[in-house]
Design an enzyme around this catalytic site. Structure first.
Site, PDB file in Angstrom:
ATOM      1  N   CYS A  50      -2.301   8.904   2.910  1.00 36.51           N
ATOM      2  CA  CYS A  50      -2.004   7.914   1.526  1.00 36.51           C
ATOM      3  C   CYS A  50      -3.179   8.332   0.738  1.00 36.51           C
ATOM      4  CB  CYS A  50      -1.754   6.816   1.456  1.00 36.51           C
ATOM      5  SG  CYS A  50      -3.097   5.801   2.386  1.00 36.51           S
ATOM      6  N   GLU A  62       0.833  -1.189  -0.107  1.00 40.18           N
ATOM      7  CA  GLU A  62      -0.011  -0.102   0.009  1.00 40.18           C
ATOM      8  C   GLU A  62       0.760   1.031   0.105  1.00 40.18           C
ATOM      9  OE1 GLU A  62      -3.044  -0.151  -0.745  1.00 40.18           O
ATOM     10  OE2 GLU A  62      -3.645  -1.893   0.211  1.00 40.18           O
TER      11      GLU A  62
HETATM   12  P1  NAD Z   1       8.770   5.088   4.342  1.00 35.31           P
HETATM   13  O1  NAD Z   1       8.664   4.165   3.172  1.00 35.31           O
HETATM   14  O2  NAD Z   1       9.900   6.220   4.207  1.00 35.31           O
HETATM   15  O3  NAD Z   1       8.676   4.116   5.405  1.00 35.31           O
HETATM   16  C1  NAD Z   1       7.835   3.237   5.576  1.00 35.31           C
HETATM   17  C2  NAD Z   1       8.205   2.253   6.519  1.00 35.31           C
HETATM   18  O4  NAD Z   1       9.410   1.398   5.968  1.00 35.31           O
HETATM   19  C3  NAD Z   1       9.053   2.514   7.685  1.00 35.31           C
HETATM   20  O5  NAD Z   1       8.609   1.504   8.972  1.00 35.31           O
HETATM   21  C4  NAD Z   1      10.617   2.322   7.557  1.00 35.31           C
HETATM   22  O6  NAD Z   1      11.274   2.063   8.491  1.00 35.31           O
HETATM   23  C5  NAD Z   1      10.437   1.165   6.558  1.00 35.31           C
HETATM   24  N1  NAD Z   1      11.480   0.894   6.029  1.00 35.31           N
HETATM   25  C6  NAD Z   1      12.248   1.975   5.271  1.00 35.31           C
HETATM   26  N2  NAD Z   1      13.172   1.329   4.187  1.00 35.31           N
HETATM   27  C7  NAD Z   1      12.981   0.161   4.272  1.00 35.31           C
HETATM   28  C8  NAD Z   1      13.647  -1.021   3.519  1.00 35.31           C
HETATM   29  N3  NAD Z   1      14.563  -0.921   2.694  1.00 35.31           N
HETATM   30  N4  NAD Z   1      12.988  -2.023   3.863  1.00 35.31           N
HETATM   31  C9  NAD Z   1      11.824  -2.333   4.408  1.00 35.31           C
HETATM   32  N5  NAD Z   1      11.508  -1.488   5.314  1.00 35.31           N
HETATM   33  C10 NAD Z   1      11.969  -0.102   5.083  1.00 35.31           C
HETATM   34  O7  NAD Z   1       7.311   5.714   4.223  1.00 35.31           O
HETATM   35  P2  NAD Z   1       6.882   6.697   5.398  1.00 35.31           P
HETATM   36  O8  NAD Z   1       7.392   8.155   5.054  1.00 35.31           O
HETATM   37  O9  NAD Z   1       6.548   6.251   6.726  1.00 35.31           O
HETATM   38  O10 NAD Z   1       5.125   6.903   4.958  1.00 35.31           O
HETATM   39  C11 NAD Z   1       4.551   7.881   4.042  1.00 35.31           C
HETATM   40  C12 NAD Z   1       4.367   7.260   2.665  1.00 35.31           C
HETATM   41  O11 NAD Z   1       3.356   6.006   3.116  1.00 35.31           O
HETATM   42  C13 NAD Z   1       3.582   8.097   1.761  1.00 35.31           C
HETATM   43  O12 NAD Z   1       4.084   7.805   0.605  1.00 35.31           O
HETATM   44  C14 NAD Z   1       2.025   7.574   2.012  1.00 35.31           C
HETATM   45  O13 NAD Z   1       1.224   7.854   0.971  1.00 35.31           O
HETATM   46  C15 NAD Z   1       2.354   5.927   2.119  1.00 35.31           C
HETATM   47  N6  NAD Z   1       1.140   5.612   2.829  1.00 35.31           N
HETATM   48  C16 NAD Z   1       0.355   4.635   2.002  1.00 35.31           C
HETATM   49  C17 NAD Z   1      -0.895   4.053   2.380  1.00 35.31           C
HETATM   50  C18 NAD Z   1      -1.827   3.237   1.557  1.00 35.31           C
HETATM   51  O14 NAD Z   1      -2.494   2.497   2.313  1.00 35.31           O
HETATM   52  N7  NAD Z   1      -1.541   3.209   0.263  1.00 35.31           N
HETATM   53  C19 NAD Z   1      -1.045   4.403   3.904  1.00 35.31           C
HETATM   54  C20 NAD Z   1      -0.229   5.139   4.463  1.00 35.31           C
HETATM   55  C21 NAD Z   1       0.875   5.692   4.177  1.00 35.31           C
END
Ligand code: NAD
Length: 472
Positions: free
Chosen positions: A279, A245
């Protein structure tokens, strides 16, 4: 000395050698608590505890699984106020409005509804030749990675369908908002069998270690597109199923001649929910050029009634941005828009001080090709973009890598339906935006995601199909 939060592994509360401070985005001098930093050994322990628990949980009865999900619903209900207070402190969102108490209500609602879903076996053929049964069986240990915008609700979205289908879970919350998830999982562990739900916390590298670990059988990831691509590449190495997501840049189109005052509330909260850090928030609004002034005025008027402030203040309806990275990004995108012909008709400058407050901002004078329109801003900033030809607006709404949601607004329901049919997104709304529910599958197309959550389709993503094909 602020409170240290612990991980939950195999039903035990587990401390770490190293902790990091988690600060309040409404006042960055305030340390809310300290988050443990998991070592690789902690991760090993968590995955092996989940695997051990899976050994018996995979054979659990439907009643046991329903009961476990209902227990989770009860735990979040019974502890809603404590969790909401903590969530507000670490995430920044207000207690009221569409804030922490709303999020805890969502946690209980989703857990309770998902408990009642089922994937009964199907008899595909039963005749003289053979009897064929299709079953849904659990995958194993689910690795869950969550973001910082709706930390508890998204954790519930990952944990509960996992348990409901006979899987066990290891969750890693965002390093920006780990405390509420650590506390919620600690509470859940007081009521559920050991090892069903485990939580480890740490930085991004811990997420990468979790998703690449050979003990993980399913990955559910909610976060940015950039990280989602890495997770999918990692999963490909071991052919592990993923649900992704990811980010959105949801367009909304106001039909020509629509009275904007009638839809101002829906447009406002559709875009400003959680200060735009959602999101599936409305992130670009297309209006006919003749309707620009009236639309801008209606939104500005509505926004004057919405108090922005420290989330712990019962009067606040909007809070700060959650972290410095996000704050800097919003500032950068608005400055770039101004440099490219944009005008902030309201807002447009940070409030200043030791916090991440950014005011509600509506930007006019920009169009496709400007970063604020093309990229996901993830903040309380909405570009209002003009069009002269509706079909052109539809083409521009569709012309991106994103495809989470889209919306169309207007009184002519034949026309809203016609436009909705042409918008390319996982969900298209008419006269509303960001209206998700546990019975409605939700997911993105294009770069916004892979697979769906919620409903029976969402539940099925935690299972594989097993066929029993017996000769008559
Ligand atoms: P992010 O991708 O920076 O981090 C998300 C998670 O991934 C964190 O827990 C982070 O520690 C982890 N992470 C980072 N690098 C990783 C790797 N290489 N492998 C595995 N895990 C890793 O995102 P964010 O800034 O925390 O969240 C914001 C984003 O999330 C926005 O783009 C938003 O649109 C999206 N989002 C989407 C939905 C949906 O349902 N489509 C819902 C909420 C947020």
């Amino acid at each position: 000395m602020s409170k240290k939060y612990n991980m939950s592994i195999g039903g035990e509360s587990v401390a770490a050698d190293k902790y990091v401070d988690v600060r309040n985005p409404a006042n960055t001098d305030e340390v809310v608590g300290q988050a443990p930093q998991a070592t690789p050994a902690h991760l090993e322990q968590a995955i092996s505890a989940a695997r051990k628990a899976f050994g018996s949980w995979r054979h659990s009865s439907e009643d046991d699984r329903v009961g476990a999900c209902q227990i989770v619903a009860q735990v979040v209900t019974d502890n809603a106020e404590e969790l909401a207070q903590l969530l507000t402190k670490e995430q920044g969102k207000p207690l009221n409005g569409l804030g922490s108490r709303f999020e805890l209500g969502g946690c209980a609602g989703w857990a309770g509804f998902t408990a009642g879903l089922s994937l009964p076996e199907k008899v595909l053929q039963d005749d003289d030749e053979k009897k064929v049964i299709q079953q849904r069986v659990p995958l194993g240990v689910v690795g869950s990675i969550t973001p910082w915008n709706w930390p508890l609700m998204i954790a519930i979205w990952h944990i509960v369908p996992g348990l409901r289908t006979g899987n066990t879970v290891v969750i890693k919350p965002s390093p920006f908002t780990p405390l509420s998830t650590l506390r919620m999982v600690e509470m859940i562990n007081k009521k559920l069998p050991a090892g069903l739900v485990n939580v480890v916390s740490g930085g991004d590298e811990l997420g990468a270690k979790l998703t690449s670990h050979e003990g993980i059988d399913k990955i559910v990831f909610t976060g940015s597109i950039a990280t989602g691509k890495k997770v999918m590449a990692t999963a490909a190495q071991r052919v592990v199923p993923v649900t992704l997501e990811l980010g959105g840049n949801d367009p909304g189109i106001l039909l020509p001649g629509t009275d904007p005052a009638k839809y101002a509330e829906g447009l406002f909260f559709g875009s400003m929910i959680n200060s735009g850090q959602t999101c599936g928030a409305l992130k670009r609004l297309y209006v006919h050029e003749d309707d620009l002034d009236a639309t801008t005025q209606a939104l500005v008027e509505f926004s004057k009634n919405i108090p922005l402030g420290d989330g712990s203040d019962e009067n606040s309806m909007l809070g700060p941005l959650q972290n410095k990275r996000q704050f800097d990004r919003v500032v950068e995108l608005v400055e770039d828009a101004k440099d490219n012909g944009g005008t902030a008709v309201i807002g447009g400058e940070p409030l200043g001080g030791d916090n991440y407050f950014y005011p509600v901002t509506f930007v006019t004078g920009v169009s496709d090709g400007v970063r604020l329109v093309d990229e996901e801003q993830f903040g309380p900033v909405l570009p209002i973009i003009t069009y002269t030809d509706l079909d052109d607006a539809i083409a521009r709404a569709n012309g991106t890598q994103f495809g989470l949601d889209a919306s169309v607004w207007g009184d002519n329901r034949k026309e809203t339906a016609r436009v909705a049919a042409q918008l390319e997104a996982g969900t298209v709304y008419e006269n509303k935006h960001a209206d998700i529910a546990p019975n409605i599958p939700f997911g993105g197309i294009k770069c916004s995601g892979f697979g769906v959550e919620f409903g029976e389709e969402g539940l099925a993503a935690y299972t594989s199909i097993k066929i029993i094909n017996a000769a008559a």
